[in-house]
Design an enzyme around this catalytic site. Structure first.
Site, PDB file in Angstrom:
ATOM      1  N   LYS A 184       0.817  -1.099  -0.047  1.00 30.10           N
ATOM      2  CA  LYS A 184      -0.039   0.000  -0.123  1.00 30.10           C
ATOM      3  C   LYS A 184       0.931   1.159   0.113  1.00 30.10           C
ATOM      4  O   LYS A 184       1.715   1.499   1.011  1.00 30.10           O
ATOM      5  CB  LYS A 184      -0.767  -0.050   1.391  1.00 30.10           C
ATOM      6  CG  LYS A 184      -1.983   1.275   1.406  1.00 30.10           C
ATOM      7  CD  LYS A 184      -2.721   0.913   2.563  1.00 30.10           C
ATOM      8  CE  LYS A 184      -3.512   2.326   2.639  1.00 30.10           C
ATOM      9  NZ  LYS A 184      -4.485   2.350   3.412  1.00 30.10           N
ATOM     10  N   LYS A 237      -2.288  -1.536  -3.856  1.00 33.49           N
ATOM     11  CA  LYS A 237      -3.152  -0.260  -3.682  1.00 33.49           C
ATOM     12  C   LYS A 237      -2.402   0.910  -3.796  1.00 33.49           C
ATOM     13  O   LYS A 237      -1.416   0.929  -3.002  1.00 33.49           O
ATOM     14  CB  LYS A 237      -3.830  -0.271  -2.333  1.00 33.49           C
ATOM     15  CG  LYS A 237      -4.649   0.691  -1.960  1.00 33.49           C
ATOM     16  CD  LYS A 237      -5.341   0.512  -0.698  1.00 33.49           C
ATOM     17  CE  LYS A 237      -6.140   1.925  -0.232  1.00 33.49           C
ATOM     18  NZ  LYS A 237      -6.438   1.609   1.148  1.00 33.49           N
TER      19      LYS A 237
HETATM   20  C1  PBG Z   1      -7.246   3.461   5.767  1.00 34.55           C
HETATM   21  C2  PBG Z   1      -7.600   3.326   4.126  1.00 34.55           C
HETATM   22  C3  PBG Z   1      -7.473   4.252   3.383  1.00 34.55           C
HETATM   23  C4  PBG Z   1      -8.191   3.598   1.950  1.00 34.55           C
HETATM   24  C5  PBG Z   1      -8.504   2.543   2.174  1.00 34.55           C
HETATM   25  N1  PBG Z   1      -8.212   2.235   3.583  1.00 34.55           N
HETATM   26  C6  PBG Z   1      -7.225   5.591   3.013  1.00 34.55           C
HETATM   27  C7  PBG Z   1      -5.947   5.806   3.566  1.00 34.55           C
HETATM   28  O1  PBG Z   1      -4.919   5.074   3.814  1.00 34.55           O
HETATM   29  O2  PBG Z   1      -5.227   7.091   3.625  1.00 34.55           O
HETATM   30  C8  PBG Z   1      -8.056   4.311   0.665  1.00 34.55           C
HETATM   31  C9  PBG Z   1      -9.190   3.799  -0.353  1.00 34.55           C
HETATM   32  C10 PBG Z   1      -9.621   4.582  -1.305  1.00 34.55           C
HETATM   33  O3  PBG Z   1      -9.108   5.574  -1.677  1.00 34.55           O
HETATM   34  O4  PBG Z   1     -10.795   4.180  -2.069  1.00 34.55           O
HETATM   35  N2  PBG Z   1      -6.382   3.023   6.319  1.00 34.55           N
END
Ligand code: PBG
Length: 316
Positions: A184, A237
């Protein structure tokens, strides 16, 4: 002699014979944002066709999507007030949602995102200390498992959380799989989500724990580590601008575990705005979803599920 590739593209029925990649509703996982209260089914200002749903509104919202073949959800809890204790409360918003979904749709797969950024005052995914945070995350994962979740998906990017979480789940005799957000990245593409989930950091950013988007080799290390720690599948992601990461993950997995791409909120909104404002044809949505699958995603988490259901016949 040159090769006559064009004869395979001469018309649509011929192209279909040669087509290598296709999409079906079974490829998709739909994110849902669950809020407290009753009677709430409110479209988000930051994301059209994405809703805040109270527990009682989940069933009517989901019914047509399930009739169209939707198989799996990814749940996010958005509490009205901050405070991390609610995250592992058996009457927390996610726990209630899981039980209600299981009552109404026993065959539906329910994955729960495990993170605290919607629950902390700071809006960060940790409480300051890595090892304390993984204990909290594991408590949350256990309470989701107890409520009936089919899988838990830690999205915090703390170190060692899969190992610890697996231990806690096993000790309580839960075999619930962990699907980790292994790669991520600290991405600008999460913007619209942060208002949807009310989880924008009050100060600073997430670069101290989410990955530097310049690093592909490190993504591989993160993925292998999570698999060694006991993850049953991994999430990359964002998706669209990280298809190299998806592809390497798929190649190196030797098909031993699923690779899931998260088509995040900013990607959704960029295409959505382009299409809704007549700048670009909506076939780019199909094209980009196909690209995720072609790159090696076994499943795609996407806000485009309702669009997909409405439009699939035009592209198949
Ligand atoms: C939280 C989380 C996020 C997303 C999924 N879980 C935001 C972040 O890490 O700031 C993003 C998902 C999206 O943008 O659709 N941990």
């Amino acid at each position: 002699m040159f090769r006559r590739f064009r004869q395979n593209r001469i018309d649509e029925k011929t192209r279909r014979i040669h087509r290598e990649t296709t999409l079906s509703i079974a490829d998709f996982i739909l994110p849902l944002f669950i809020v407290e209260g009753t009677g709430i089914c409110e479209e988000l200002n930051s994301m059209p066709e994405v809703y805040h749903l109270s527990v009682d509104q989940i069933e009517p919202y989901l019914r047509p999507l399930i009739e169209a073949g939707l198989e799996t959800l990814l749940l996010f809890g958005v509490p009205s007030e901050k405070g991390i204790e609610q995250a592992w409360d058996q009457n927390g918003v996610v726990q209630q949602a899981i039980r209600s979904i299981k009552e109404n749709f026993s065959d539906l797969g329910v994955i729960c995102d495990v993170c605290i950024c919607s629950f902390t005052q700071s809006g960060h995914c940790h409480v300051g200390d890595n090892d304390k945070t993984i204990e909290i995350l594991s408590q949350i994962a256990l309470s989701y498992a107890e409520s009936g979740a089919d899988a838990v998906a830690p999205s915090d990017m703390m170190d060692g959380r899969v190992l610890y979480m697996r231990k806690v789940l096993d000790a309580a005799a839960f075999s619930t799989p962990i699907i980790s957000y292994a790669a991520k990245f600290a991405s600008g593409f999460y913007g619209p989500f942060r208002s949807a989930a009310d989880c924008a950091p009050q100060e600073g950013d997430r670069k101290g724990y989410q990955m530097d988007f310049c690093n592909g080799n490190e993504a591989q290390e993160e993925i292998f580590t999570d698999i060694e720690e006991g993850a049953a599948g991994i999430i990359v992601k964002p998706a669209m601008t990280y298809l190299d990461v998806v592809n390497r993950a798929k190649q190196s997995s030797e098909n031993r575990y699923p690779i899931i791409a998260y088509n995040v909120s900013g990607e959704y909104m960029l295409l959505r705005n382009g299409v809704d404002n007549g700048i670009i044809a909506d076939s780019v949505i199909w094209e980009s979803l196909i690209a995720m699958k072609r790159a090696g995603s076994d499943r795609i988490i996407s806000y485009f599920v309702p669009w997909f259901i409405r439009n699939q016949e035009r592209f198949l």
